[in-house]
Design an enzyme around this catalytic site. Structure first.
Site, PDB file in Angstrom:
ATOM      1  CB  CYS A  77      47.595  71.922  19.252  1.00 53.25           C
ATOM      2  SG  CYS A  77      46.361  72.454  20.464  1.00 53.25           S
ATOM      3  CG  HIS A 175      46.176  67.219  19.628  1.00 58.37           C
ATOM      4  ND1 HIS A 175      47.463  67.539  19.995  1.00 58.37           N
ATOM      5  CD2 HIS A 175      45.385  68.132  20.217  1.00 58.37           C
ATOM      6  CE1 HIS A 175      47.451  68.594  20.793  1.00 58.37           C
ATOM      7  NE2 HIS A 175      46.193  68.978  20.935  1.00 58.37           N
ATOM      8  CD  GLU A 177      49.346  64.687  18.745  1.00 58.48           C
ATOM      9  OE1 GLU A 177      49.242  65.416  19.752  1.00 58.48           O
ATOM     10  OE2 GLU A 177      49.123  65.107  17.582  1.00 58.48           O
TER      11      GLU A 177
END
Length: 193
Positions: A77, A175, A177
């Protein structure tokens, strides 16, 4: 394997740490330059505003260290955006690892882009086993222009670079994650580089 998440005060680092824990790897949070230099792999996260994040990087001494790293580095990001040459956000000079400018989406679309969108034109072992048009989770108002270093693109208002690679440096706008099973696969691919 020694995996270090750079902790410079501008990151959603807990969710990244948990994502690696699910993959069986304990990631160390650190802003210690020696610890970062000796890591096997490095995550460069970032959430927030570019100019203030860059100020924190300069204050910590990491500004001059990150571009010299030789091991695989993954910017996520804002981390990816800071690795670029410049950003319109706060008129910020970046680390200059990727030769691309970060621009702001226009008011023709909802800003920030928030939610799921697909990644296409996948290149690089970072996307091993990931299908074209796989959905990833994004939250951002600024984007990297399409460039030779793009290893994935996403369409929002127009096509932009949603992932970059140059030598040992990788960056993803989305992202991983927070992108479920496929995002975890990308993190595992990074560990396997």
């Amino acid at each position: 394997m020694k995996l270090v998440i750079i902790d410079y005060g501008a990151g959603n680092i807990k969710s990244i740490q948990f994502a690696f824990k699910r993959l069986g790897v304990n990631a160390v949070l650190s802003n210690n330059i020696d610890e970062i230099k000796t890591a096997d792999k490095i995550i460069f996260p970032g959430v927030g505003e570019a100019s203030s994040a860059m100020k924190m990087l300069k204050e910590s001494g990491l500004y001059s260290v990150i571009p010299t790293l030789k091991q695989p580095v993954l910017g996520i990001c804002l981390g990816m955006q800071l690795m670029c040459s410049s950003s319109e956000e706060g008129n910020t000079k970046g680390l200059g690892i990727f030769n691309v400018a970060i621009k702001k989406f226009s008011n023709a679309v909802k800003v920030p882009q928030m939610g799921w969108n697909v990644i296409t034109n996948l290149k690089s072992d970072l996307f091993k086993g990931i299908k074209e048009k796989e959905f990833m989770y994004l939250v951002h108002s600024f984007y990297a222009e399409k460039c030779v270093e793009a290893i994935a693109t996403t369409d929002y208002e127009f096509e932009y670079a949603s992932a970059l690679q140059k030598n040992n440096f990788y960056g993803v706008q989305f992202h991983p994650e927070k992108s479920g099973v496929e995002g975890a696969k990308i993190l595992q691919n990074f560990l396997n580089l």
